[in-house]
Write an enzyme that holds these catalytic residues in place. Structure first.
Site, mmCIF file in Angstrom:
data_model
loop_
_atom_site.group_PDB
_atom_site.id
_atom_site.type_symbol
_atom_site.label_atom_id
_atom_site.label_comp_id
_atom_site.label_asym_id
_atom_site.label_seq_id
_atom_site.Cartn_x
_atom_site.Cartn_y
_atom_site.Cartn_z
ATOM 1 N N HIS A 48 -90.286 29.672 58.653
ATOM 2 C CA HIS A 48 -90.606 28.263 58.359
ATOM 3 C C HIS A 48 -91.698 28.188 57.304
ATOM 4 O O HIS A 48 -92.547 29.066 57.215
ATOM 5 C CB HIS A 48 -91.148 27.548 59.609
ATOM 6 C CG HIS A 48 -90.114 27.261 60.641
ATOM 7 N ND1 HIS A 48 -89.435 26.067 60.701
ATOM 8 C CD2 HIS A 48 -89.649 28.014 61.667
ATOM 9 C CE1 HIS A 48 -88.595 26.088 61.731
ATOM 10 N NE2 HIS A 48 -88.698 27.262 62.334
ATOM 11 N N ASP A 99 -82.148 25.921 64.761
ATOM 12 C CA ASP A 99 -82.583 25.802 63.361
ATOM 13 C C ASP A 99 -82.462 27.141 62.616
ATOM 14 O O ASP A 99 -82.665 27.199 61.406
ATOM 15 C CB ASP A 99 -84.006 25.227 63.258
ATOM 16 C CG ASP A 99 -85.053 26.066 63.950
ATOM 17 O OD1 ASP A 99 -84.806 26.521 65.085
ATOM 18 O OD2 ASP A 99 -86.133 26.284 63.365
ATOM 19 N N HIS A 100 -82.118 28.211 63.343
ATOM 20 C CA HIS A 100 -81.910 29.523 62.714
ATOM 21 C C HIS A 100 -80.449 29.963 62.774
ATOM 22 O O HIS A 100 -80.080 30.951 62.165
ATOM 23 C CB HIS A 100 -82.800 30.582 63.391
ATOM 24 C CG HIS A 100 -84.253 30.250 63.266
ATOM 25 N ND1 HIS A 100 -85.111 30.921 62.419
ATOM 26 C CD2 HIS A 100 -84.995 29.285 63.860
ATOM 27 C CE1 HIS A 100 -86.315 30.372 62.501
ATOM 28 N NE2 HIS A 100 -86.271 29.376 63.363
ATOM 29 N N ASP A 141 -89.646 33.387 63.704
ATOM 30 C CA ASP A 141 -90.692 32.503 64.221
ATOM 31 C C ASP A 141 -91.763 33.283 64.975
ATOM 32 O O ASP A 141 -92.403 32.759 65.888
ATOM 33 C CB ASP A 141 -90.080 31.438 65.140
ATOM 34 C CG ASP A 141 -89.317 30.385 64.353
ATOM 35 O OD1 ASP A 141 -89.283 30.474 63.107
ATOM 36 O OD2 ASP A 141 -88.743 29.472 64.992
ATOM 37 N N HIS A 146 -91.652 34.491 71.390
ATOM 38 C CA HIS A 146 -91.145 33.170 70.962
ATOM 39 C C HIS A 146 -89.847 32.907 71.741
ATOM 40 O O HIS A 146 -89.650 31.828 72.292
ATOM 41 C CB HIS A 146 -90.900 33.179 69.463
ATOM 42 C CG HIS A 146 -90.398 31.882 68.909
ATOM 43 N ND1 HIS A 146 -91.199 30.774 68.766
ATOM 44 C CD2 HIS A 146 -89.161 31.503 68.471
ATOM 45 C CE1 HIS A 146 -90.481 29.777 68.277
ATOM 46 N NE2 HIS A 146 -89.242 30.191 68.082
ATOM 47 N N HIS A 154 -83.444 35.028 66.212
ATOM 48 C CA HIS A 154 -83.409 34.520 67.589
ATOM 49 C C HIS A 154 -82.374 33.406 67.676
ATOM 50 O O HIS A 154 -81.786 33.026 66.663
ATOM 51 C CB HIS A 154 -84.796 34.081 68.070
ATOM 52 C CG HIS A 154 -85.428 32.959 67.299
ATOM 53 N ND1 HIS A 154 -85.775 33.048 65.968
ATOM 54 C CD2 HIS A 154 -85.789 31.701 67.680
ATOM 55 C CE1 HIS A 154 -86.321 31.912 65.571
ATOM 56 N NE2 HIS A 154 -86.341 31.069 66.584
ATOM 57 N N HIS A 164 -82.455 30.114 68.427
ATOM 58 C CA HIS A 164 -82.713 28.687 68.194
ATOM 59 C C HIS A 164 -81.796 28.113 67.110
ATOM 60 O O HIS A 164 -81.478 28.779 66.126
ATOM 61 C CB HIS A 164 -84.177 28.448 67.825
ATOM 62 C CG HIS A 164 -85.097 28.610 68.997
ATOM 63 N ND1 HIS A 164 -86.455 28.812 68.850
ATOM 64 C CD2 HIS A 164 -84.857 28.596 70.334
ATOM 65 C CE1 HIS A 164 -87.006 28.911 70.053
ATOM 66 N NE2 HIS A 164 -86.058 28.795 70.969
HETATM 67 FE FE FE Z 1 -87.606 27.920 64.144
HETATM 68 ZN ZN ZN Z 2 -87.580 29.214 66.925
#
Ligand code: FE
Ligand code: ZN
Length: 257
Positions: A171, A60-61, A133, A116, A56, A58
């Site tokens: 995560h 942090d990915h 996620d 998500h 996805h 986001h």
């Molecule tokens: Fe994440």
């Molecule tokens: Zn995420």
């Protein structure tokens, strides 16, 4: 198994996964939230990068995409079409449900699991599933862009995969998730053993991935919404209400139905 999988711990608590096809001397990366550790790993193997796969959009990915693309311009960035426009970088492959991505001798299947984010996907390769996620060890991701009904559909779908499927999540939340799970159903003794294993692993900061779908089916309450004991604890009588009640325990929020 022809594809070797190397999990890398990055940022605060993210996992990124290096996929290596030794027979074709090529590598792919899933969810590079930062580039440094990925570049180090690729250099140590002296391997080019053919794909950057994102579950996805986001940050942090995907935060490492730009730097990786500069170093490996031939690497194809792949993300679901519904998330592509929100990625800060250009993408080369806009994915849809059921797409197959050729990677060396293997093919990577795209499962669209919206909730998500609108365009969240899981990647299935051989006996492994990368859940981003959506599904965590003993937990489930936040419903940022979807309803409980949508997530329930995703969870029911994941339950039908082979029990031997290795689950690689985005995560490391195992310990926290199990603490919430105890709160939801203190009578579940199966959680104890997993909790103690997770504590030991956490203390050694070792990786807790992959999990096994069979283990998630036994201890991840988001895959046990039809469990009568859990429903009794949460005072619910159907899977959707159980999911909503569980979400409250994990996130202190009531999701859209
Ligand atoms: Fe994440
Ligand atoms: Zn995420």
């Amino acid at each position: 198994m022809t594809i070797e999988i190397q999990p890398l711990r990055i940022l605060q608590d993210n996992y990124t996964f290096l996929l290596i096809d030794n027979s074709n001397n090529q590598a792919a990366i899933i969810d590079p939230g930062s580039a440094g550790p990925v570049i180090d790993a690729l250099k140590s193997k002296n391997m080019p990068l053919s794909h950057i796969l994102l579950t996805h959009h986001h940050y942090d990915h995907s935060g490492g995409v730009k730097e990786l693309k500069q170093l490996y311009p031939q690497a194809k960035v792949a993300i679901h079409q519904a998330d592509a426009g929100r990625l800060k970088d250009a993408c080369d492959l806009k994915l849809s449900e059921g797409d197959l991505i050729d990677f060396g001798t293997a093919s990577i299947k795209v499962l669209h699991l919206p909730c998500h984010t609108r365009g969240h996907v899981a990647f299935q390769i051989e006996e492994s599933l990368f859940t981003g996620d959506t599904l965590f060890n003993a937990g489930c991701g936040k419903f940022f862009e979807g309803t409980a009904t949508e997530m329930l559909k995703n969870l029911q779908r994941l339950k039908t995969l082979p029990k031997t499927t290795q689950i690689y999540c985005g995560h490391e939340y195992t310990v926290e998730n199990l603490e919430h799970a105890f709160q939801a159903d203190p009578s579940n003794t199966m959680l104890n053993e997993r909790f103690h294993q997770a504590k030991v692993a956490q203390a050694q900061s070792s990786t807790l991935v992959p999990s096994l779908l069979a283990i998630e089916l036994a201890t991840n309450q988001f895959l046990r919404l039809d469990d009568i004991t859990l429903q009794k604890q949460l005072k619910t009588d159907n899977e959707l209400d159980t999911l909503i009640a569980l979400y409250w325990i994990f996130y202190r929020e009531t999701p859209a139905r």
